[in-house]
Design an enzyme around this catalytic site. Structure first.
Site: not given
Ligand SMILES: *[C@@H]1O[C@H](CO)[C@@H](O)[C@H](O)[C@H]1NC(C)=O
Ligand SMILES: *[C@@H]1O[C@H](CO)[C@@H](O)[C@H](O)[C@H]1NC(C)=O
Length: 390
Positions: A268, A322, A325, A331
């Site tokens: 990542e 997203e 999250k 994030e």
């Protein structure tokens, strides 16, 4: 003449769409994480179109969701599935459960869905659940044994990704070692991975390093922009970007632990395009710069200063924003794409446009594909002509 023939045969092999390919874990240098913690993102079928249009072949997911695995069937996309952290203790305690999990979630989809890896847990070591940390090694072993029993251990690679919380100190890079509480659990894990040929998987975030130390780090160094860089005072190696330095820190820790030969791959990395007030570096402009320059860095197919021959490979975090999250706003905003499939910022992918543009690009490619069947036939014809002349 012989050489020409061999060349034409090679072309046939390369371009034959039905040719068998042997599975490798990470075949390119640029992959992507397809997280799905949002109920507003495109369906897996659309995601497949998007990935193909963007020519991204290597994909990681954080579970083994059947609708995703089915959508990837027959696409040639190479997928690493995840065994979620919530299962680690169970798979550690019970080899039969591990066997059943691998049978139902991996083996059942092979070979049509090209699952090339299983990530057992994510960022378990250095985290807050000590029982899970202790359970990790046996979960990894049970999952590996399951792939052995099912006869898929040579196509599916077992690994686990680590956060940078496993390191004590990563500056200068050559001084990096594993943290005290982590080292005892890390070493036997590395021993096992080194035996089965798995790499060290690192989630590396210059974004976080910069966000927590904005006064110590030049943002240009974090964003791969022109800057003075740093010199490691032990190795005298020069670093012009923070990601390379973070990866070499991991290599230094591995060497210190006795695993000099293990490869580091980045599972990542990314940069948030929006964040909370205490995350001012999370802007669309910085996110674009990081991801654009990262793509150029990976396209060079070069190693790092400490391991120049180990070509840098990274999975970008992430495909989509997203919004469900937990945690800080950043994030939720790492996506190259927004939830509706439109791009968050242009990183220069010819294919990375909105979903509908991606689909039309795909149909264009379909036309090209017909062209390439034609040329394959043309090659066959010229080979038979050549043969007839021998
Ligand atoms: C995995 O299989 C090997 C050989 O079949 C066996 O020796 C080992 O104990 C097994 N490991 C686990 C964790 O079950
Ligand atoms: C290198 O730098 C680190 C951190 O600044 C320092 O602790 C260390 O003593 C230095 N080593 C040498 C050889 O200068």
């Amino acid at each position: 003449m012989k050489i020409l023939l061999r060349f034409l045969f090679m072309l046939l092999v390369i371009f034959n769409p039905n040719a068998q390919q042997t599975a490798r874990a990470f075949t390119g240098t640029y992959g992507i994480n397809y997280g799905r913690i949002a109920d507003n993102i495109p369906s897996p079928d659309k995601v497949v179109k998007l990935l193909r249009a963007a020519k991204i072949k290597n994909v990681r997911i954080y579970d083994a969701e059947p609708s995703v695995l089915n959508a990837f069937k027959g696409t040639g996309l190479e997928l690493v599935v995840g065994l979620p952290n919530g299962f680690v203790k169970e798979m550690s305690a019970n080899a039969d459960h591990a066997l059943n999990w691998v049978k139902d979630n991996v083996k059942a989809f092979l070979p049509d869905t090209r699952i090339v890896g299983i990530a057992v847990g994510n960022e378990v070591l250095g985290g807050s659940d000590n029982e899970m940390e202790v359970a990790l090694l046996n979960a990894v072993k049970n999952v590996y044994n399951a792939t052995k029993k099912l006869g898929i251990s040579d196509v599916v690679q077992i690994s686990t990704a680590h956060s940078q919380a496993v390191f004590a100190d990563s500056f200068p890079p050559s001084y990096c070692v594993f943290k005290d509480g982590v080292a005892q659990l890390m070493k036997p894990l590395l021993e096992f991975f080194s035996k089965i040929g798995s790499p060290f998987c690192l989630n590396a975030y210059p974004f976080l390093a910069y966000t927590y130390n904005p006064d110590k780090i030049d943002i240009n160094y974090a964003l791969f922009q022109p800057n003075e860089g740093i010199v490691d005072n032990k190795t005298h190696l020069h670093y012009d970007n923070l990601l390379d330095a973070q990866i070499d820190a991991a290599y230094a820790a591995l060497e210190d632990a006795g695993f000099r030969k293990m490869e580091v791959i980045v599972t990542e990395t990314g940069w948030a395009s929006d964040g909370d007030e205490n995350e001012p570096a999370a802007t669309p402009s910085n996110a674009r710069t990081y991801n654009y320059n990262l793509r150029k860095r990976l396209a060079k197919r070069k190693g790092t200063p400490l391991r120049p021959k180990k070509m840098l490979k990274a999975y970008i975090f992430a495909l989509f924003n997203e919004y469900q999250k937990p945690g800080q706003s950043s994030e939720k905003n790492f996506g190259l794409f927004k939830a509706d499939g439109s791009i968050s910022y242009d990183v220069g992918f010819s294919g990375l446009q909105d979903i509908s543009a991606a689909s039309s690009l795909l149909s264009l490619k379909g036309i090209q594909a017909q062209g390439y069947y034609l040329s394959a036939t043309a090659i066959t014809t010229s080979i038979s002509i050549l043969l007839s002349r021998l």
